[in-house]
Design a protein around this motif. Structure first.
Motif, PDB file in Angstrom:
ATOM      1  N   ILE A  40     -49.893  25.345  49.572  1.00 40.59           N
ATOM      2  CA  ILE A  40     -50.060  25.742  48.176  1.00 40.59           C
ATOM      3  C   ILE A  40     -49.374  24.756  47.228  1.00 40.59           C
ATOM      4  CG2 ILE A  40     -48.096  27.373  48.287  1.00 40.59           C
ATOM      5  CD1 ILE A  40     -49.756  29.122  46.293  1.00 40.59           C
ATOM      6  N   ASN A  41     -48.224  24.223  47.674  1.00 41.86           N
ATOM      7  CA  ASN A  41     -47.429  23.394  46.764  1.00 41.86           C
ATOM      8  C   ASN A  41     -47.579  21.890  46.983  1.00 41.86           C
ATOM      9  OD1 ASN A  41     -46.237  23.450  49.204  1.00 41.86           O
ATOM     10  ND2 ASN A  41     -44.353  24.460  48.549  1.00 41.86           N
ATOM     11  N   ALA A  48     -49.046  37.884  52.493  1.00 44.47           N
ATOM     12  CA  ALA A  48     -47.649  38.194  52.803  1.00 44.47           C
ATOM     13  C   ALA A  48     -47.405  38.299  54.308  1.00 44.47           C
ATOM     14  CB  ALA A  48     -47.261  39.486  52.105  1.00 44.47           C
ATOM     15  N   ARG A  49     -48.405  38.776  55.041  1.00 40.79           N
ATOM     16  CA  ARG A  49     -48.218  39.003  56.470  1.00 40.79           C
ATOM     17  C   ARG A  49     -47.961  37.710  57.246  1.00 40.79           C
ATOM     18  NH1 ARG A  49     -52.853  43.337  57.987  1.00 40.79           N
ATOM     19  NH2 ARG A  49     -53.546  42.859  55.886  1.00 40.79           N
ATOM     20  N   MET A  50     -48.450  36.594  56.732  1.00 37.27           N
ATOM     21  CA  MET A  50     -48.262  35.323  57.436  1.00 37.27           C
ATOM     22  C   MET A  50     -47.097  34.534  56.866  1.00 37.27           C
ATOM     23  SD  MET A  50     -51.908  33.625  58.231  1.00 37.27           S
ATOM     24  CE  MET A  50     -53.262  34.481  57.544  1.00 37.27           C
ATOM     25  N   SER A  51     -46.681  34.904  55.675  1.00 38.94           N
ATOM     26  CA  SER A  51     -45.721  34.076  54.954  1.00 38.94           C
ATOM     27  C   SER A  51     -44.390  33.917  55.685  1.00 38.94           C
ATOM     28  CB  SER A  51     -45.488  34.672  53.563  1.00 38.94           C
ATOM     29  OG  SER A  51     -44.844  33.717  52.771  1.00 38.94           O
ATOM     30  N   GLY A  52     -43.914  32.692  55.738  1.00 37.32           N
ATOM     31  CA  GLY A  52     -42.622  32.396  56.351  1.00 37.32           C
ATOM     32  C   GLY A  52     -42.673  32.291  57.867  1.00 37.32           C
ATOM     33  N   ASN A  84     -46.821  29.415  54.213  1.00 32.59           N
ATOM     34  CA  ASN A  84     -46.358  30.119  53.026  1.00 32.59           C
ATOM     35  C   ASN A  84     -47.500  30.887  52.384  1.00 32.59           C
ATOM     36  OD1 ASN A  84     -43.549  29.122  52.823  1.00 32.59           O
ATOM     37  ND2 ASN A  84     -44.599  27.143  52.710  1.00 32.59           N
ATOM     38  N   LYS A  85     -47.142  31.950  51.682  1.00 29.46           N
ATOM     39  CA  LYS A  85     -48.142  32.750  50.971  1.00 29.46           C
ATOM     40  C   LYS A  85     -48.916  31.829  50.019  1.00 29.46           C
ATOM     41  CE  LYS A  85     -48.570  37.089  48.529  1.00 29.46           C
ATOM     42  NZ  LYS A  85     -48.425  37.239  47.087  1.00 29.46           N
ATOM     43  N   GLY A  86     -50.233  31.904  50.076  1.00 27.23           N
ATOM     44  CA  GLY A  86     -51.053  31.066  49.192  1.00 27.23           C
ATOM     45  C   GLY A  86     -51.550  29.794  49.855  1.00 27.23           C
ATOM     46  N   ASP A  87     -50.964  29.438  51.005  1.00 24.63           N
ATOM     47  CA  ASP A  87     -51.501  28.290  51.748  1.00 24.63           C
ATOM     48  C   ASP A  87     -52.928  28.614  52.166  1.00 24.63           C
ATOM     49  OD1 ASP A  87     -49.043  27.077  51.608  1.00 24.63           O
ATOM     50  OD2 ASP A  87     -48.582  27.237  53.754  1.00 24.63           O
TER      51      ASP A  87
END
Ligand code: ATP
Ligand code: ATP
Ligand code: CA
Length: 220
Positions: free
Chosen positions: A182-183, A156-160, A198-201
């Motif tokens: 991720i997607n 979450a800390r890196m997301s966006g 994004n979260k999960g990358d």
């Protein structure tokens, strides 16, 4: 193009190398002192022979001199491993990879001129330890005593945020060399500074261990 390899010692490690090289279409000469081990590889390797690799005469008769790359995967018998490596070296084999059993064994192998010394149990243990410490460290590859490449999952800390927002190189001294979004299927090598994470990358990060460690603690 087929290349010639020999694998000496068909335990779990040598056996796995032999299987993989063979399935990639490589010519492999498989050698072990144990008949049942050799039988197991009769239909896998190009040739499988029962032989004691510490016998110089035997090695010559097998035509080992014509082989480009020999992998010595003799496990517990350190003396046999060292002796075999030394003889392969004297026979002028271009590339010799040897599995080390412990740090002293590794030191000796390097001294006598093994081109590549591998220590699979120790190295795999280290890699797994790193992924156990943090759920977000997926893999860890040691480049030297002080530098590594790690694969981390963005939280979450890196997301966006972009690489500029996070200012990773300036703040942590690490470089993000690739991002596996991720997607998406493709991996983005040499990401732009404006790339949004994004979260999960999955980020592939290279740097000094102390810098990576700081990066992990604060951002991952
Ligand atoms: P791994 O951890 O990879 O499974 P291991 O612990 O099973 O290895 P060992 O069983 O000690 O290691 O050795 C691997 C193989 O090397 C064995 O199948 C053994 O028969 C073979 N080997 C040992 N000495 C020689 C030798 N002098 N020449 C050829 N093969 C040998
Ligand atoms: P620097 O001054 O560090 O050389 P730069 O002038 O090349 O950066 P940008 O490429 O726009 O400027 O990047 C700005 C900041 O974004 C960098 O200082 C760095 O902290 C971060 N950054 C950009 N790309 C990466 C990357 N691949 N890995 C880590 N950090 C990056
Ligand atoms: Ca073993």
């Amino acid at each position: 193009m087929k290349r010639e390899f020999a694998v000496i010692g068909l335990g779990r490690f040598g056996g796995s190398i032999c299987r993989e090289l063979s399935s990639e279409g490589m010519e492999v000469l498989a050698i072990d002192t144990e008949e049942d081990k050799v039988n197991e590889f009769k239909n896998i390797a190009s040739h499988a022979v029962i032989a004691d690799a510490t016998d110089e005469k035997v090695l010559k008769e097998l035509g080992i001199r014509n082989i480009d790359h020999v992998i010595v995967a003799i496990g517990d018998n350190i003396q046999a491993s060292i002796l075999t490596t030394l003889m392969l070296k004297e026979l002028g084999i271009k590339k010799i990879t040897v599995k080390a059993q412990n740090d002293y064994h590794e030191k000796v192998l390097n001294k006598i001129g093994a081109d590549q010394v591998v220590h699979p149990e120790r190295d795999m243990g280290k890699r797994i330890a790193h992924s156990i410490i943090s759920n977000n460290i997926l893999d860890h590859l040691e480049l030297s005593d002080e530098h590594s490449i790690v694969e981390v999952k963005a939280g979450a800390r890196m997301s966006g945020k972009t690489l500029i927002d996070l200012d990773i190189r300036a703040q942590y001294g690490c470089n993000v060399v690739a991002i596996k979004p991720i997607n998406k299927k493709e991996i983005n090598v040499s990401p732009m500074a404006t790339e949004v994470i994004n979260k999960g990358d999955i980020l592939i990060v290279i740097g000094a261990d102390k810098d990576i460690s700081r990066f992990e603690k604060q951002l991952v």
